[in-house]
Write a protein that holds these residues in place. Structure first.
Motif, short mmCIF file in Angstrom:
data_model
loop_
_atom_site.label_atom_id
_atom_site.label_comp_id
_atom_site.label_asym_id
_atom_site.label_seq_id
_atom_site.Cartn_x
_atom_site.Cartn_y
_atom_site.Cartn_z
N GLU A 49 -25.28 6.17 8.00
CA GLU A 49 -26.72 6.12 8.24
C GLU A 49 -27.02 6.37 9.73
N ALA A 83 -28.58 9.87 11.21
CA ALA A 83 -29.88 9.74 11.88
C ALA A 83 -29.79 10.34 13.28
N SER A 86 -29.65 14.11 12.93
CA SER A 86 -30.91 14.67 12.46
C SER A 86 -31.94 14.72 13.60
N GLN A 87 -32.02 13.63 14.36
CA GLN A 87 -32.96 13.58 15.49
C GLN A 87 -32.74 14.72 16.48
N ARG A 127 -28.53 6.75 -0.55
CA ARG A 127 -27.52 6.12 0.28
C ARG A 127 -27.17 4.76 -0.35
N ASP A 184 -33.16 22.58 11.21
CA ASP A 184 -32.78 21.21 10.85
C ASP A 184 -31.35 21.12 10.34
N ALA A 208 -29.99 17.92 8.76
CA ALA A 208 -30.39 17.51 7.41
C ALA A 208 -29.79 18.41 6.34
N LEU A 232 -28.00 17.07 3.40
CA LEU A 232 -28.72 16.29 2.40
C LEU A 232 -29.16 17.23 1.28
N GLN A 236 -34.96 12.40 4.05
CA GLN A 236 -34.04 11.31 4.34
C GLN A 236 -33.69 10.57 3.05
N GLU A 244 -32.91 7.84 0.27
CA GLU A 244 -33.40 6.48 0.00
C GLU A 244 -32.19 5.56 -0.11
#
Ligand code: NAP
Length: 441
Positions: free
Chosen positions: A113, A117, A120-121, A217, A329, A332, A335, A341, A343
């Motif tokens: 996680e 994150a 991704s940022q 997740r 991106d 991401a 994914l 993002q 869940e």
């Protein structure tokens, strides 16, 4: 031609295969990427250890900063394994603007996680094809090949060590301990095989499969797992006589009620496609709404197979850097589909599961024992489909085999809990769930 500098953390099994493939296929990779890939430095613990691969211009270092603080390095390949210091290195690499490729399922399942994150940022990639099913391009197939479909279920043999051990027990009649020793001697099991044989490694991989397939997740600690250590040669022989093989399966299924995830030994009909997965091979049977069933099969471990997956990821990241692939991106892209993002969900309790079961009850050869066990099962609503008992030998305990109808998990658990209080059991009852070939459940 532009050069992309790479730093590799770890030069063990996978690191060695990765460097070898980058060298052997240099020209083809350059043509595909549009840049030269240059491994600048490789982090190890012991720089004096003999290495099985030509390092070329790469230098060995024991200082993480030589890679993580080198502004020229654009891709960090993490092949150390474990949670620490791998997590710190990966986060440091991302914060320094470097893309990351890793084969570390434990790290991504347990700490993904934060890592995703961070990536991704910053619009960075974290690719991890090598973390599940080794070189078999399973994650890429789920992410890209089935991008237009909806994945409903996966049933996988994703731990080669457990499969190798069960396969050896099936072929030779060996006991678990002997099969494990043979696996260690053949290089298919670690000196400490705990994570492989207790189902933890498969649970990590299942958490990543659920992320890529269902976009959810899951805490891998919440995934029900049972290892292969309790499997007895008698169970294997009985399964064989009745048309089954025992496999350690990782099973994921989504329904309107949620996601169910579990890892446990399973009796698989010999006619089922997963029954033919032998040795250290991995396979994953995927059920998707439009395609139906599809099977992904290949070597799940080893320097070169896993190196194939790692280098494929390096190529993909390098193509993002050279602009040959879309940079939009990148963080991401791992994914499913939209890049939303994931869940965070709790897997459905196992209580909800219904399946047939194999029970092997070890009891003294005395009148009335059978009736007492059968009555206990009946009290908890566990219907018996068939049962038999091996011929008694003197006063030795006998093994009573019962196949149940498809019954709720909670009923079997309650019956086994009550039975465990009986003073007549010579050892705990063996229980193995049976795969239903029609539902792949
Ligand atoms: N082996 C497989 O077939 C396979 C398959 C799929 C995924 N994976 C994953 O790939 C990763 C690597 O596995 P592996 O089998 O290649 O491991 P490995 O053979 O044990 O190699 C680990 C490497 O990392 C180095 N290292 C370990 N801790 C370090 C530290 N604190 N600082 C610096 N270097 C350190 C070691 O250095 P030294 O050489 O100096 O000891 C070694 O070169 C793991 O996440 C594993 O789960 C492995």
């Amino acid at each position: 031609m532009r050069t992309i500098a790479i730093g590799v953390l770890g030069l063990g099994n996978v690191g060695t295969g990765t460097l070898q493939l980058l060298r052997d296929n240099r020209d083809a990779i350059e043509a595909r990427v549009g840049a030269r890939l240059d491994v600048r430095a490789v982090l190890v613990r012991d720089p004096n250890k003999p290495r099985d691969v030509e390092l070329g211009g790469a230098r060995l270092t024991t200082r993480p900063a030589d890679i993580l603080d080198d502004p020229e390095i654009e891709i960090v390949v993490e092949l150390i394994g474990g949670l620490d210091p791998a997590r710190d290195h990966v986060l440091r690499a991302l914060r320094a603007g470097k893309h990351v490729v890793t084969a570390n399922k434990a790290l991504l399942a347990e700490r993904g996680e934060q890592i995703f994150a961070e990536a991704s940022q910053r619009g960075l990639a974290v690719f991890f094809e090598g973390s599940v099913a080794g070189g078999t391009p399973l994650l890429r197939s789920l992410r890209e090949g089935l991008a237009s479909d909806r994945i409903e279920a996966l049933t996988g043999i994703v731990n080669g060590t457990s499969n190798y051990i069960l396969d050896a027990m099936t072929r030779t009649g060996a006991r678990y301990e002997d099969a494990l020793r043979a696996a260690q001697e053949a290089g298919y099991a670690e000196a400490d095989p705990t994570l492989d044989v207790d189902g933890s490694d498969a649970a990590h991989k299942l958490a990543l499969l659920a992320l890529v397939s269902f976009g959810v997740r899951v805490d891998p600690g919440a995934i029900h797992r049972e290892g292969v250590t309790g499997i007895d040669p008698f169970d294997i022989k009985t399964a064989d006589e009745l048309g089954y093989v025992i496999k350690s399966l990782a099973i994921a299924r989504r329904s309107a009620r949620g996601v169910s995830l579990r890892v446990h030994p399973t009796m698989v009909p010999k006619t089922h496609v997963l029954a033919g997965v032998h040795g250290s091979y991995n396979a994953c049977l995927v059920e998707s709404r439009a395609l139906g069933r599809s099977l992904y099969y290949g070597r799940g471990a080893g320097p070169m197979p896993t190196g194939v997956a790692v280098v494929s990821d390096v190529i993909e990241v390098a193509r993002l850097i050279t602009g040959r692939a879309s940079h939009e991106d990148a963080g991401a892209r791992l994914l499913p589909k939209s890049g939303a993002q994931p869940e965070r969900v709790d897997p459905l309790p196992l209580d909800e599961l219904e399946c047939e079961n194999y029970l092997c009850i070890h009891v003294p050869n005395q009148p009335g024992v059978l009736g007492r066990c059968a009555a206990c099962l009946g009290r908890h609503g566990v219907s018996i489909k068939r049962m038999f008992q091996e011929a008694p030998r003197g006063d030795a305990p006998v093994s009573m085999v019962i196949f149940t109808e498809s019954v709720p998990e909670r009923s079997v658990a309650a019956a086994l809990a009550e039975m465990s209080t009986f003073d007549i059991l010579s050892r705990p009852t063996d229980r193995i769930r049976i795969l239903d070939p029609d539902t792949i459940d």
